[in-house]
Design an enzyme around this catalytic site. Structure first.
Site, mmCIF file in Angstrom:
data_model
loop_
_atom_site.group_PDB
_atom_site.id
_atom_site.type_symbol
_atom_site.label_atom_id
_atom_site.label_comp_id
_atom_site.label_asym_id
_atom_site.label_seq_id
_atom_site.Cartn_x
_atom_site.Cartn_y
_atom_site.Cartn_z
ATOM 1 N N ARG A 294 42.179 -21.019 -4.762
ATOM 2 C CA ARG A 294 41.296 -19.972 -5.279
ATOM 3 C C ARG A 294 42.062 -19.002 -6.160
ATOM 4 O O ARG A 294 43.096 -18.494 -5.770
ATOM 5 C CB ARG A 294 40.681 -19.221 -4.102
ATOM 6 C CG ARG A 294 39.902 -17.979 -4.455
ATOM 7 C CD ARG A 294 38.547 -18.318 -5.026
ATOM 8 N NE ARG A 294 37.732 -17.137 -5.180
ATOM 9 C CZ ARG A 294 36.885 -16.697 -4.251
ATOM 10 N NH1 ARG A 294 36.749 -17.337 -3.136
ATOM 11 N NH2 ARG A 294 36.172 -15.614 -4.461
ATOM 12 N N ARG B 233 34.890 -20.994 -8.793
ATOM 13 C CA ARG B 233 35.913 -21.031 -7.754
ATOM 14 C C ARG B 233 35.982 -22.397 -7.078
ATOM 15 O O ARG B 233 34.973 -23.065 -6.900
ATOM 16 C CB ARG B 233 35.690 -19.917 -6.728
ATOM 17 C CG ARG B 233 34.423 -19.903 -5.908
ATOM 18 C CD ARG B 233 33.232 -19.161 -6.503
ATOM 19 N NE ARG B 233 33.456 -17.836 -7.041
ATOM 20 C CZ ARG B 233 33.333 -16.716 -6.337
ATOM 21 N NH1 ARG B 233 32.993 -16.744 -5.077
ATOM 22 N NH2 ARG B 233 33.527 -15.554 -6.898
ATOM 23 N N ASP C 273 32.453 -17.379 2.812
ATOM 24 C CA ASP C 273 31.906 -16.056 3.106
ATOM 25 C C ASP C 273 31.504 -15.947 4.567
ATOM 26 O O ASP C 273 30.870 -16.857 5.117
ATOM 27 C CB ASP C 273 30.666 -15.788 2.240
ATOM 28 C CG ASP C 273 31.024 -15.566 0.781
ATOM 29 O OD1 ASP C 273 32.183 -15.208 0.500
ATOM 30 O OD2 ASP C 273 30.137 -15.738 -0.069
HETATM 31 N N1 PH2 Z 1 28.570 -17.740 -5.233
HETATM 32 C C1 PH2 Z 1 28.743 -16.644 -5.934
HETATM 33 C C2 PH2 Z 1 28.006 -16.363 -7.164
HETATM 34 N N2 PH2 Z 1 27.006 -17.322 -7.464
HETATM 35 N N3 PH2 Z 1 25.849 -19.306 -7.056
HETATM 36 C C3 PH2 Z 1 25.645 -20.393 -6.299
HETATM 37 N N4 PH2 Z 1 24.686 -21.236 -6.623
HETATM 38 N N5 PH2 Z 1 26.404 -20.644 -5.186
HETATM 39 C C4 PH2 Z 1 27.388 -19.796 -4.797
HETATM 40 O O1 PH2 Z 1 28.068 -20.044 -3.760
HETATM 41 C C5 PH2 Z 1 27.623 -18.639 -5.574
HETATM 42 C C6 PH2 Z 1 26.813 -18.421 -6.710
HETATM 43 C C7 PH2 Z 1 29.701 -15.618 -5.515
HETATM 44 O O2 PH2 Z 1 30.282 -15.879 -4.332
HETATM 45 MG MG MG Z 2 30.212 -15.849 -2.149
HETATM 46 MG MG MG Z 3 33.340 -14.769 -1.181
#
Ligand code: PH2
Ligand code: MG
Ligand code: MG
Length: 165
Positions: A83, A92, A97
């Site tokens: 990352r 990323r 999370d």
């Molecule tokens: N994570 C983000 C921002 N946008 N979009 C999708 N579809 N999936 C994600 O995990 C994601 C995002 C920031 O963590």
């Molecule tokens: Mg996220």
């Molecule tokens: Mg995050």
């Protein structure tokens, strides 16, 4: 031991391989037991749109760690999987999370529980609802109800059904 739910996302490199590796590394963290994983969904980026599509999933764990210690373990796994922290909400290899931690609500520097954007994100709600449909969200709905409401407008493509990915 406390139940917790983690959101996994990857949109760079071998996305499925990254998610698999993250789960393997998670299972090796002392004080963490991986219980169940959701199906895998492909979906367009939310927030910052000029980036590749994501693969997203949710994992249920049991842990004896504190929320803060768990967060640090998640960040260490993100770093191990390459990352790089450049633009907020940007591409990323691995995003891990901390979404929900049983019995915990808090708002601290770098850690808010439940996760502040949980209630509006289909790529989190739909896989979460597979594992914990009755879980109460901060806005009063259950995860299952919230998932139903966002599902119709979301471009979530089921990539791998069930936990075999
Ligand atoms: N994570 C983000 C921002 N946008 N979009 C999708 N579809 N999936 C994600 O995990 C994601 C995002 C920031 O963590
Ligand atoms: Mg996220
Ligand atoms: Mg995050």
């Amino acid at each position: 031991m406390s139940l917790a739910y983690l959101g996994l996302g990857s949109n760079l490199g071998d996305r499925r391989g990254n998610l698999r590796q993250a789960v393997e590394l998670l299972a090796q963290v002392p004080g963490v037991v991986v219980r169940r994983r959701s199906s895998l969904y492909e979906n367009p980026p939310v927030g910052y749109e000029a980036q590749p599509d994501f693969l997203n999933a949710v994992v249920e764990i049991e842990t004896s760690l504190s929320p803060r210690a768990l967060l640090e373990a998640l960040q260490a796994i993100e770093n191990r999987l390459g990352r790089e922290r450049t633009i907020r909400w940007g591409p990323r290899t691995m995003d891990l999370d901390l979404l929900l931690f049983e019995g915990v609500r808090l708002d601290e520097e770098g850690l808010t529980l439940p996760h502040p954007r949980l209630c509006e994100r289909a790529f989190v709600l739909v896989p979460l609802a597979e594992l914990a449909p009755d879980w109460p969200l901060p806005d009063g709905r259950t995860a299952g109800q919230a998932a139903e409401e966002v599902k119709a407008d979301a471009d979530l493509r089921l990539q791998s059904q069930g936990s075999e990915w």
